[in-house]
Write a protein that holds these residues in place. Sequence first.
Motif, PDB file in Angstrom:
ATOM      1  N   CYS A  35     -46.677  23.759 -18.912  1.00 44.18           N
ATOM      2  CA  CYS A  35     -47.676  22.959 -19.532  1.00 44.18           C
ATOM      3  C   CYS A  35     -48.171  21.796 -18.412  1.00 44.18           C
ATOM      4  CB  CYS A  35     -47.580  22.699 -20.713  1.00 44.18           C
ATOM      5  SG  CYS A  35     -48.703  21.541 -21.522  1.00 44.18           S
ATOM      6  N   ARG A  36     -49.413  21.767 -18.154  1.00 42.25           N
ATOM      7  CA  ARG A  36     -49.725  20.511 -17.358  1.00 42.25           C
ATOM      8  C   ARG A  36     -49.692  19.141 -18.170  1.00 42.25           C
ATOM      9  NH1 ARG A  36     -53.532  24.291 -15.375  1.00 42.25           N
ATOM     10  NH2 ARG A  36     -52.993  24.927 -13.281  1.00 42.25           N
ATOM     11  N   LEU A  37     -50.081  19.583 -19.567  1.00 43.33           N
ATOM     12  CA  LEU A  37     -50.085  18.373 -20.551  1.00 43.33           C
ATOM     13  C   LEU A  37     -48.561  17.903 -21.076  1.00 43.33           C
ATOM     14  CD1 LEU A  37     -53.328  19.538 -22.277  1.00 43.33           C
ATOM     15  CD2 LEU A  37     -53.202  17.782 -20.394  1.00 43.33           C
ATOM     16  N   PHE A  38     -47.665  18.661 -20.788  1.00 42.49           N
ATOM     17  CA  PHE A  38     -46.169  18.425 -21.519  1.00 42.49           C
ATOM     18  C   PHE A  38     -45.899  17.035 -21.517  1.00 42.49           C
ATOM     19  CE2 PHE A  38     -41.889  18.266 -22.186  1.00 42.49           C
ATOM     20  CZ  PHE A  38     -41.788  19.093 -23.162  1.00 42.49           C
ATOM     21  N   GLY A  39     -45.902  16.221 -22.611  1.00 39.25           N
ATOM     22  CA  GLY A  39     -45.273  14.880 -22.682  1.00 39.25           C
ATOM     23  C   GLY A  39     -46.466  13.820 -22.502  1.00 39.25           C
ATOM     24  N   LYS A  40     -47.875  14.520 -22.643  1.00 38.09           N
ATOM     25  CA  LYS A  40     -48.815  13.607 -22.434  1.00 38.09           C
ATOM     26  C   LYS A  40     -49.522  13.396 -23.858  1.00 38.09           C
ATOM     27  CE  LYS A  40     -49.700  14.428 -17.498  1.00 38.09           C
ATOM     28  NZ  LYS A  40     -50.659  14.760 -16.454  1.00 38.09           N
ATOM     29  N   PRO A  41     -50.289  12.239 -24.056  1.00 39.41           N
ATOM     30  CA  PRO A  41     -50.906  12.056 -25.245  1.00 39.41           C
ATOM     31  C   PRO A  41     -52.126  13.098 -25.708  1.00 39.41           C
ATOM     32  CG  PRO A  41     -51.495  10.323 -23.788  1.00 39.41           C
ATOM     33  CD  PRO A  41     -50.359  11.113 -23.207  1.00 39.41           C
ATOM     34  N   GLU A  42     -52.861  13.639 -24.500  1.00 44.83           N
ATOM     35  CA  GLU A  42     -53.761  14.442 -24.794  1.00 44.83           C
ATOM     36  C   GLU A  42     -53.220  15.900 -25.128  1.00 44.83           C
ATOM     37  OE1 GLU A  42     -53.487  13.757 -20.265  1.00 44.83           O
ATOM     38  OE2 GLU A  42     -53.323  12.518 -22.215  1.00 44.83           O
ATOM     39  N   ARG A  43     -51.963  16.184 -25.239  1.00 44.24           N
ATOM     40  CA  ARG A  43     -51.372  17.577 -25.639  1.00 44.24           C
ATOM     41  C   ARG A  43     -51.761  17.682 -27.064  1.00 44.24           C
ATOM     42  NH1 ARG A  43     -45.146  19.171 -25.616  1.00 44.24           N
ATOM     43  NH2 ARG A  43     -45.420  21.679 -25.743  1.00 44.24           N
ATOM     44  N   PRO A  44     -52.285  19.029 -27.458  1.00 45.93           N
ATOM     45  CA  PRO A  44     -52.604  19.042 -28.816  1.00 45.93           C
ATOM     46  C   PRO A  44     -51.344  19.087 -29.849  1.00 45.93           C
ATOM     47  CG  PRO A  44     -53.791  20.826 -27.566  1.00 45.93           C
ATOM     48  CD  PRO A  44     -52.814  19.969 -26.591  1.00 45.93           C
ATOM     49  N   VAL A  99     -50.516  20.468 -32.259  1.00 46.36           N
ATOM     50  CA  VAL A  99     -49.673  21.712 -32.619  1.00 46.36           C
ATOM     51  C   VAL A  99     -48.967  22.195 -31.611  1.00 46.36           C
ATOM     52  CG1 VAL A  99     -51.274  23.244 -31.733  1.00 46.36           C
ATOM     53  CG2 VAL A  99     -50.257  24.088 -33.597  1.00 46.36           C
ATOM     54  N   CYS A 100     -49.231  22.154 -30.243  1.00 45.38           N
ATOM     55  CA  CYS A 100     -48.435  22.490 -29.101  1.00 45.38           C
ATOM     56  C   CYS A 100     -46.922  21.533 -29.117  1.00 45.38           C
ATOM     57  CB  CYS A 100     -49.075  22.135 -27.814  1.00 45.38           C
ATOM     58  SG  CYS A 100     -50.619  23.118 -27.653  1.00 45.38           S
ATOM     59  N   GLY A 101     -47.245  20.272 -29.524  1.00 47.17           N
ATOM     60  CA  GLY A 101     -46.064  19.294 -29.266  1.00 47.17           C
ATOM     61  C   GLY A 101     -45.213  19.587 -30.776  1.00 47.17           C
ATOM     62  N   GLU A 102     -45.366  20.233 -31.732  1.00 44.06           N
ATOM     63  CA  GLU A 102     -44.895  20.578 -32.847  1.00 44.06           C
ATOM     64  C   GLU A 102     -43.953  21.938 -32.797  1.00 44.06           C
ATOM     65  OE1 GLU A 102     -47.126  19.946 -36.016  1.00 44.06           O
ATOM     66  OE2 GLU A 102     -47.164  17.891 -36.066  1.00 44.06           O
ATOM     67  N   PHE A 103     -44.529  22.666 -31.860  1.00 41.41           N
ATOM     68  CA  PHE A 103     -44.050  24.366 -31.694  1.00 41.41           C
ATOM     69  C   PHE A 103     -42.540  23.992 -31.083  1.00 41.41           C
ATOM     70  CE2 PHE A 103     -42.673  27.764 -29.189  1.00 41.41           C
ATOM     71  CZ  PHE A 103     -43.093  28.966 -30.278  1.00 41.41           C
ATOM     72  N   SER A 104     -41.881  24.781 -32.043  1.00 44.69           N
ATOM     73  CA  SER A 104     -40.399  24.666 -31.440  1.00 44.69           C
ATOM     74  C   SER A 104     -39.726  26.020 -31.362  1.00 44.69           C
ATOM     75  CB  SER A 104     -39.496  24.026 -32.901  1.00 44.69           C
ATOM     76  OG  SER A 104     -38.223  23.980 -32.640  1.00 44.69           O
ATOM     77  N   ALA A 105     -39.171  26.432 -30.049  1.00 49.85           N
ATOM     78  CA  ALA A 105     -38.621  27.662 -29.783  1.00 49.85           C
ATOM     79  C   ALA A 105     -37.670  28.140 -30.770  1.00 49.85           C
ATOM     80  CB  ALA A 105     -37.904  27.543 -28.445  1.00 49.85           C
TER      81      ALA A 105
END
Length: 85
Positions: A42-51, A53-59
């Motif tokens: 993910c190019r947005l990993f760790g960035k504030p513009e990352r959705p 829902v993506c940040g909350e996904f847990s493997a």
Amino acid sequence: MKCRIGCGACCIAPSISSPIPGMPNGKPAGVRCVQLDDDNLCRLFGKPERPQVCGEFSADKDVCGDTRDQAIILLTSLEEDTHSG
């Protein structure tokens, strides 16, 4: 469980209804996110513009299985179950 580096299944299989930079209307299920690079990172990993829902996904083994192919199958099935009926 930790994410498998370079898997990207969670950035392809599910739909995302919130805006993503480059995808202002979100993304449909089965469509590769425009923010997923050629190495499936993910190019947005760790960035504030990352959705959110993506940040909350847990493997988790239940949704990621033992391989990337299993993750695609499991996440696709969950997507279909969530949007059917």
